[in-house]
Scaffold this motif. Structure first.
Motif, PDB file in Angstrom:
ATOM      1  N   ALA A  93       0.827  -1.170  -0.053  1.00  0.00           N
ATOM      2  CA  ALA A  93      -0.004  -0.079   0.140  1.00  0.00           C
ATOM      3  C   ALA A  93       1.011   1.129   0.005  1.00  0.00           C
ATOM      4  N   HIS A  94       2.087   1.230   0.537  1.00  0.00           N
ATOM      5  CA  HIS A  94       3.052   2.387   0.660  1.00  0.00           C
ATOM      6  C   HIS A  94       4.227   2.143  -0.553  1.00  0.00           C
ATOM      7  N   ARG A  95       4.231   1.274  -1.394  1.00  0.00           N
ATOM      8  CA  ARG A  95       5.230   0.844  -2.203  1.00  0.00           C
ATOM      9  C   ARG A  95       5.672   2.346  -2.985  1.00  0.00           C
ATOM     10  N   ASP A  96       4.529   3.213  -3.286  1.00  0.00           N
ATOM     11  CA  ASP A  96       4.857   4.513  -4.230  1.00  0.00           C
ATOM     12  C   ASP A  96       5.335   5.291  -3.338  1.00  0.00           C
ATOM     13  N   ARG A  97       5.495   5.393  -1.884  1.00  0.00           N
ATOM     14  CA  ARG A  97       6.393   6.396  -0.964  1.00  0.00           C
ATOM     15  C   ARG A  97       7.531   5.815  -0.616  1.00  0.00           C
ATOM     16  N   ILE A  98       7.959   4.676  -1.110  1.00  0.00           N
ATOM     17  CA  ILE A  98       9.448   4.476  -0.665  1.00  0.00           C
ATOM     18  C   ILE A  98      10.344   4.401  -2.036  1.00  0.00           C
ATOM     19  N   LEU A  99      11.501   5.098  -1.785  1.00  0.00           N
ATOM     20  CA  LEU A  99      12.538   5.303  -2.881  1.00  0.00           C
ATOM     21  C   LEU A  99      13.084   4.278  -3.463  1.00  0.00           C
ATOM     22  N   GLY A 100      12.626   4.223  -4.909  1.00  0.00           N
ATOM     23  CA  GLY A 100      12.958   3.092  -5.670  1.00  0.00           C
ATOM     24  C   GLY A 100      11.922   2.043  -5.415  1.00  0.00           C
ATOM     25  N   GLY A 101      10.782   2.001  -4.757  1.00  0.00           N
ATOM     26  CA  GLY A 101       9.920   1.129  -4.793  1.00  0.00           C
ATOM     27  C   GLY A 101       9.315   0.580  -6.078  1.00  0.00           C
ATOM     28  N   ASP A 102       9.321   1.347  -7.070  1.00  0.00           N
ATOM     29  CA  ASP A 102       8.809   1.088  -8.400  1.00  0.00           C
ATOM     30  C   ASP A 102      10.018   0.803  -9.209  1.00  0.00           C
ATOM     31  N   LEU A 103      10.900   0.086  -8.796  1.00  0.00           N
ATOM     32  CA  LEU A 103      12.217  -0.589  -9.758  1.00  0.00           C
ATOM     33  C   LEU A 103      12.203  -1.938  -9.232  1.00  0.00           C
TER      34      LEU A 103
END
Length: 441
Positions: free
Chosen positions: A87-97
């Protein structure tokens, strides 16, 4: 005076430049340790590091890029925080890599990447590697020396990955300039570590890769980028353009940096280990063993990070969900419980390929085979065309008392510069044209 193990790994400039004494101080408290006042664990044991890396069910890779010291954007709650993580992946640096993906998302995306590093692909790329490394080695040896990181390592590995991916020749110099101007991953300059910044290499290169992929979707060609552009996930679905762009840009940026540092670290050992370069010249088949031992002692990646998403254990220590883990790869590779004389260089070390410099488990470095090939080949050239390689004492001091500077990065272990002097081998013709090498200067 503050104990060494109580200092802050992530902000202490001296520790980031040379982390080994710090990790040994941490190890004195056991293979898993929580420094006073820190909200993360540090894992230094080889067995325990392997345990964490292979347990992707309990440990999420989502904080692999931002590191264990950065605060989470949520308060962990319960014995299983998997849903909170996503739920918070988009708020963690590099979470979308890709490097930070978990579970099915990681599996299906990694399947696309693995197609680039098949044995047949690497074999086709070897011809370019051989020709370009020959050119650049001859040019640098003819000059009598160079600053290896700027003049050789960065342009060499950048053009190798550019050739593998099919980056047009006209764009390659721009890519090199962008990468050369950027700090290494994990730099103390946190603003420049923001992957979303418009000047970050991943953003700049992403624009180029988006164009390449769209061009190939409209007009197919016979290259790897074309295959990438028309790839599908294992279930037959088509990846979003953004996913392909992020993957290509990250692969390009991260891959070149790792290999460049490996080349620099290898030359350092070749010049400073008595008799080593003569041994390698006499038997070049030993070069792969050299690379594995350098990877163990001076792997380009010092650490990674994991987040416990379920209540679990590391060894005999209970680890609650929400615990952040600094996985000290460079410490595991010097663990005396695993390696005899762990801090010593040994060319013929038994079972050397079991080191963890490229990680292990689902997130093992996809580009490891390419790194081994490209660095091996260029080292073969430098050794074949010289009778001696040494560091410039005016820049680095005498052997046994070197003055070397390393990147202040919590991720990367690499020299900022390495001034090298070459003595040509007798009878070697260094007059051949260096079209690729000249372009890279």
């Amino acid at each position: 005076m503050q104990a060494l193990e109580e200092r802050d790994y992530f902000t202490d400039y001296e520790i980031l430049k040379d982390p080994y004494a710090f990790f040994e101080a941490v190890r004195s408290h056991g293979p898993v340790y929580q420094p006073p006042g820190r909200d993360y664990l540090i894992v230094t044991g080889f067995a325990e590091t392997l345990e964490v890396l292979k347990n992707s069910a309990d440990f999420s890779a989502i904080i692999g890029v931002q590191g264990a010291s950065a605060p989470l954007p949520f308060e962990p709650s319960g014995s299983d925080i998997s849903e909170q993580v996503e739920a918070h992946r988009d708020r963690i640096l590099g979470g979308d890599l890709l490097v930070n993906y978990d579970d099915d998302l990681h599996t299906k995306t990694r399947a696309l990447l693995n197609r680039l590093f098949t044995p047949s692909r690497l074999k086709a790329n070897e011809r370019f590697i051989d020709e370009y490394s020959d050119e650049i080695a001859r040019q640098m040896i003819a000059r009598g020396g160079c600053e290896l990181m700027r003049d050789v390592a960065t342009p060499f590995v950048t053009l190798v990955i550019a050739d593998l991916l099919g980056v047009p020749a006209d764009d390659r110099q721009h890519f090199m300039n962008v990468i050369d101007a950027a700090p290494p991953p994990g730099s103390l300059n946190t603003e420049e570590n923001d992957f979303r910044g418009e000047n970050h290499p991943l953003t700049v290169m992403g624009g180029f890769f988006a164009r390449y992929i769209l061009e190939r979707r409209a007009n197919p060609r016979e290259d790897i980028l074309n295959e990438f552009a028309h790839s599908t996930y294992p279930d037959g679905s088509v990846p979003e353009l953004e996913e392909l762009v992020k993957m290509a840009a990250f692969l390009f940026g991260a891959g070149q940096d790792t290999s460049a540092k490996l080349l620099g670290n290898s030359i350092r050992y070749i010049t400073d280990q008595p008799g080593l370069q003569d041994q390698l010249r006499a038997d070049p088949s030993l070069i792969p063993q050299l690379l594995e031992e350098v990877l163990r002692l001076e792997g380009s990646t010092k650490q990674t990070a994991r987040l416990a998403r379920r209540d679990t254990r590391i060894g005999d220590r209970a680890v609650p969900a929400g615990t952040k883990i600094l996985v000290a790869l460079s410490a595991a590779n010097r663990d005396g419980e695993r390696w005899e004389e762990p801090n010593a260089f040994a060319l013929n070390r038994p079972k050397i390929k079991e080191h963890l410099a490229f990680g292990r488990g689902k997130h093992v470095c996809a580009g490891a085979p390419l790194a081994r090939v490209e660095v091996r080949i260029i080292l073969e050239k430098f050794l074949a065309y010289t009778s001696n390689i040494d560091l410039d004492e005016a820049k680095h001091g005498p052997r046994g008392n070197r003055d070397l500077n390393y990147d202040p990065s919590f991720i990367v272990r690499g020299l900022t510069e390495l001034h090298v002097k070459f003595t040509p081998a007798e009878g070697v013709d260094l007059s051949q044209a260096s079209s690729q090498a000249e372009t890279a200067q």
